[in-house]
Motif scaffolding. Sequence first.
Motif, mmCIF file in Angstrom:
data_model
loop_
_atom_site.group_PDB
_atom_site.id
_atom_site.type_symbol
_atom_site.label_atom_id
_atom_site.label_comp_id
_atom_site.label_asym_id
_atom_site.label_seq_id
_atom_site.Cartn_x
_atom_site.Cartn_y
_atom_site.Cartn_z
ATOM 1 N N LEU A 184 -4.797 1.904 10.436
ATOM 2 C CA LEU A 184 -4.483 0.853 9.469
ATOM 3 C C LEU A 184 -4.163 -0.465 10.164
ATOM 4 O O LEU A 184 -4.602 -1.533 9.732
ATOM 5 C CB LEU A 184 -3.307 1.275 8.584
ATOM 6 C CG LEU A 184 -3.619 2.207 7.432
ATOM 7 C CD1 LEU A 184 -2.326 2.701 6.793
ATOM 8 C CD2 LEU A 184 -4.486 1.518 6.402
ATOM 9 N N ALA A 213 -6.723 -1.163 2.457
ATOM 10 C CA ALA A 213 -5.922 -2.196 3.117
ATOM 11 C C ALA A 213 -6.747 -3.461 3.319
ATOM 12 O O ALA A 213 -6.257 -4.575 3.101
ATOM 13 C CB ALA A 213 -5.394 -1.682 4.451
ATOM 14 N N VAL A 230 0.240 -6.308 5.063
ATOM 15 C CA VAL A 230 0.175 -5.189 4.123
ATOM 16 C C VAL A 230 1.409 -4.343 4.388
ATOM 17 O O VAL A 230 1.615 -3.862 5.496
ATOM 18 C CB VAL A 230 -1.108 -4.344 4.301
ATOM 19 C CG1 VAL A 230 -1.067 -3.114 3.409
ATOM 20 C CG2 VAL A 230 -2.333 -5.171 4.013
ATOM 21 N N ILE A 283 0.095 -4.810 9.530
ATOM 22 C CA ILE A 283 0.844 -3.977 8.596
ATOM 23 C C ILE A 283 2.309 -3.977 8.988
ATOM 24 O O ILE A 283 2.672 -4.245 10.134
ATOM 25 C CB ILE A 283 0.295 -2.535 8.514
ATOM 26 C CG1 ILE A 283 0.518 -1.772 9.797
ATOM 27 C CG2 ILE A 283 -1.150 -2.512 8.100
ATOM 28 C CD1 ILE A 283 0.289 -0.278 9.653
ATOM 29 N N LEU A 337 0.865 -1.175 0.000
ATOM 30 C CA LEU A 337 0.000 0.000 0.000
ATOM 31 C C LEU A 337 0.903 1.226 0.000
ATOM 32 O O LEU A 337 1.678 1.435 0.935
ATOM 33 C CB LEU A 337 -0.899 -0.003 1.241
ATOM 34 C CG LEU A 337 -1.837 1.177 1.432
ATOM 35 C CD1 LEU A 337 -2.852 1.244 0.299
ATOM 36 C CD2 LEU A 337 -2.562 1.058 2.755
ATOM 37 N N VAL A 389 3.294 -1.041 4.097
ATOM 38 C CA VAL A 389 2.927 0.365 3.914
ATOM 39 C C VAL A 389 4.187 1.190 3.760
ATOM 40 O O VAL A 389 5.073 1.153 4.608
ATOM 41 C CB VAL A 389 2.103 0.886 5.119
ATOM 42 C CG1 VAL A 389 1.766 2.357 4.938
ATOM 43 C CG2 VAL A 389 0.844 0.068 5.294
#
Length: 128
Positions: A71, A38, A50, A82, A20, A52
């Motif tokens: 997030l 997300a 994910v 994340i 992302l 970032v």
Amino acid sequence: MSYAHPPGLPIVDAKTPAVLVPARPVTPDEAAGLCAEARALLAATGAGVVLVEVVGPGPPTLGTVDVLARLELTARRAGGRIRLREPAPGLGALLDLVGIRFEMEGQVEQREPALGVQEEVEPGEPAV
């Protein structure tokens, strides 16, 4: 009772993470859209992580920390998490200050020494 094992290796967290990359510095008003993105990435890719990329001019702010915390919460609720890719040192310091820990990519991990390890003693030295 027996059952057949699925073919291949067991599913592990080594899958390629979904990435992302916000187009610009994100404001807290845009957090809902990023959280939805997300969640969609986690569902579409099946990855548990994910990645970032925190991009932005200037020093990080508490708004950045707020967006990252949202997030992380969204990813946890979707069964993932994340990871930050090479965050600026200022962001790492700010996250430490507010007490939020994130997994970070591109930084050396700091680990505690293994328990039960003893130092070698030279012959003739008193044991401590």
